[in-house]
Scaffold this active site. Structure first.
Site, short mmCIF file in Angstrom:
data_model
loop_
_atom_site.label_atom_id
_atom_site.label_comp_id
_atom_site.label_asym_id
_atom_site.label_seq_id
_atom_site.Cartn_x
_atom_site.Cartn_y
_atom_site.Cartn_z
N LYS A 223 0.84 -1.20 0.00
CA LYS A 223 0.00 0.00 0.00
C LYS A 223 0.88 1.26 0.00
CE LYS A 223 -3.92 -2.27 0.28
NZ LYS A 223 -3.45 -3.65 0.15
C1 LIG Z 1 -9.68 -3.56 -1.60
C2 LIG Z 1 -9.04 -4.22 -0.42
N1 LIG Z 1 -9.80 -4.48 0.66
C3 LIG Z 1 -9.30 -5.06 1.76
C4 LIG Z 1 -7.96 -5.40 1.83
C5 LIG Z 1 -7.46 -6.09 3.06
O1 LIG Z 1 -6.46 -5.41 3.71
P1 LIG Z 1 -5.42 -6.23 4.64
O2 LIG Z 1 -4.53 -7.00 3.75
O3 LIG Z 1 -4.72 -5.15 5.40
O4 LIG Z 1 -6.22 -7.11 5.54
C6 LIG Z 1 -7.12 -5.14 0.74
C7 LIG Z 1 -5.70 -5.50 0.83
O5 LIG Z 1 -4.99 -5.74 -0.07
C8 LIG Z 1 -7.68 -4.55 -0.42
O6 LIG Z 1 -6.93 -4.29 -1.50
#
Ligand SMILES: Cc1ncc(COP(=O)(O)O)c(C=O)c1O
Length: 385
Positions: A181
């Site tokens: 990110k």
């Molecule tokens: C659109 C979206 N939602 C949710 C997530 C979930 O985030 P995390 O990996 O921090 O749990 C991501 C992560 O890549 C994402 O791209």
């Protein structure tokens, strides 16, 4: 990979911020968390930020706090990351998939009315690849039907929709800080909201169900340990200080790609701007020519990988995942999702990608496309499968 798909941008100041936490006795629930929450809430333009252990945890807590449960329906795009769908399943609720707009790749608001039922409790709107979704239209439908709007802004920190920070426009918003990110905390997430009651509930839920008035061994709610440590929060605070520099660097990389890719016929670029708003460049995803198949795309991906160039297929539609098989009886036709998902290709994308690396990636992509096109022309099956 010689040129990876993504790479975090960690400075000496970031490292020092993390190390300085280790010189204190406070490694969780401390001042860095408070600072990080304030910084992200400010970027979203709302008063409350609640740091959590991941974006997925944040999405889960939003659904919990809204009381979404078995039998409730949550509308979301199928063209997204698995976490959004999983959060719905954690609550034993029913995911209802809608198709996307072929240009923005975001949920198409024009399709919401036909999938809403009296059981619909929320719309989970994803700002796909950091491109703000059409929130005004989505909120119009949501308010008309009395359903909540959760913004999955995990890919969109700092993006603006009609001058407002994404994440803070719906009832609840969630950011993610995984290392791919734009802002990273290693692992981590943040829920943001303007609603004090929801914020208080989410604070309790992330901390083993302890509400503000509870003691350490008092638990008013069925909660979770979704806390984010002071080390992660310190990194987040240091990274957030550079948010605008990071967003600008990524935009410059995106524009450089756009320029280089102009010379490749048939490749569709992502939208490069949004009227009255700002994109957060999370990834750089191109679309291959419409006549190419998924096998053609995978062959191109393989050729780039063999040359040490990281690339990815973003996304695999949720309704086609085995996990969601029982929900693959969509009320909406998901043909745009399927068509797009077969042809998207994410190219290496990170703050420090050099012009020379971008030129190399684009040159290799051009060659790979050419090879597949030649193969298609010589093969009656019209595919490399
Ligand atoms: C659109 C979206 N939602 C949710 C997530 C979930 O985030 P995390 O990996 O921090 O749990 C991501 C992560 O890549 C994402 O791209």
């Amino acid at each position: 990979m010689r040129i990876p798909l993504s790479a975090p941008d960690i400075t000496d100041a970031d490292i020092e911020a993390v190390v300085s936490v280790l010189r204190t006795p406070r490694l969780s629930i401390g001042p860095r968390m408070v600072e990080f929450e304030a910084a992200v809430a400010e970027a979203a333009g709302v008063p409350h930020g609640i740091a959590v252990s991941s974006g997925t945890a944040g999405l889960h807590l939003c659904l919990c706090a809204l009381g979404i449960d078995k039998g409730d329906e949550v509308i979301l795009p199928s063209f997204t990351f698995i976490a959004a769908g999983n959060a719905v399943l954690y609550q034993r609720a029913t995911p209802v998939f809608v198709d996307i707009d072929p240009t923005t790749l975001n949920l198409d608001p024009g399709r919401l009315e036909k999938v809403i039922t009296p059981r619909t409790r929320a719309i989970l709107v994803v700002h796909t690849f950091g491109h703000p979704a059409d929130l005004d239209s989505i909120l119009d439908v949501a308010r008309k039907h009395g359903v909540a709007v959760i913004e999955d802004a995990c890919e969109a920190i700092g993006a603006k929709y009609r001058g407002r920070g994404v994440g803070g426009i719906g009832d609840l918003g969630v950011f993610g800080f995984y290392p791919n990110k734009p802002i990273t905390t290693g692992e981590g997430g943040m829920v943001v909201t303007g609603d004090s009651r929801l914020a208080e509930t989410i604070r309790g839920l992330r901390n083993q169900g302890r509400m503000a008035s509870d003691g350490w061994l008092d638990h008013s709610l069925l909660g979770y340990n979704y806390r984010l440590s002071e080390l992660n929060c310190a990194l987040g605070v240091a990274q957030m200080k550079r948010l605008s520099v990071i967003l600008e660097a990524r935009e410059a990389v995106a524009m450089r790609y756009a320029k280089e890719l102009q010379s490749i016929p048939g490749v569709t670029l992502p939208l490069l701007a949004i009227e009255g708003g700002r994109l957060c460049w999370f990834v750089f995803v191109v679309r291959l020519p419409a006549e190419f198949t998924r096998a053609d795309r995978d062959a191109i991906c393989e050729q780039l990988t063999e040359q040490g160039i990281g690339c990815g297929r973003y996304f695999a539609p949720l309704h086609l995942q085995p996990l969601f098989a029982e929900y693959n009886n969509p009320r909406d036709d998901l043909s745009i999702t399927e068509h797009v998902a077969d042809r998207t290709l994410a190219l290496p994308f990170f703050n420090c990608l050099t012009d020379a690396q971008i030129a190399e990636v684009c040159g290799s992509l051009k060659d790979a496309i050419q090879r597949v096109a030649e193969h298609r022309a010589n093969s009656p099956a019209s595919s490399v499968a």
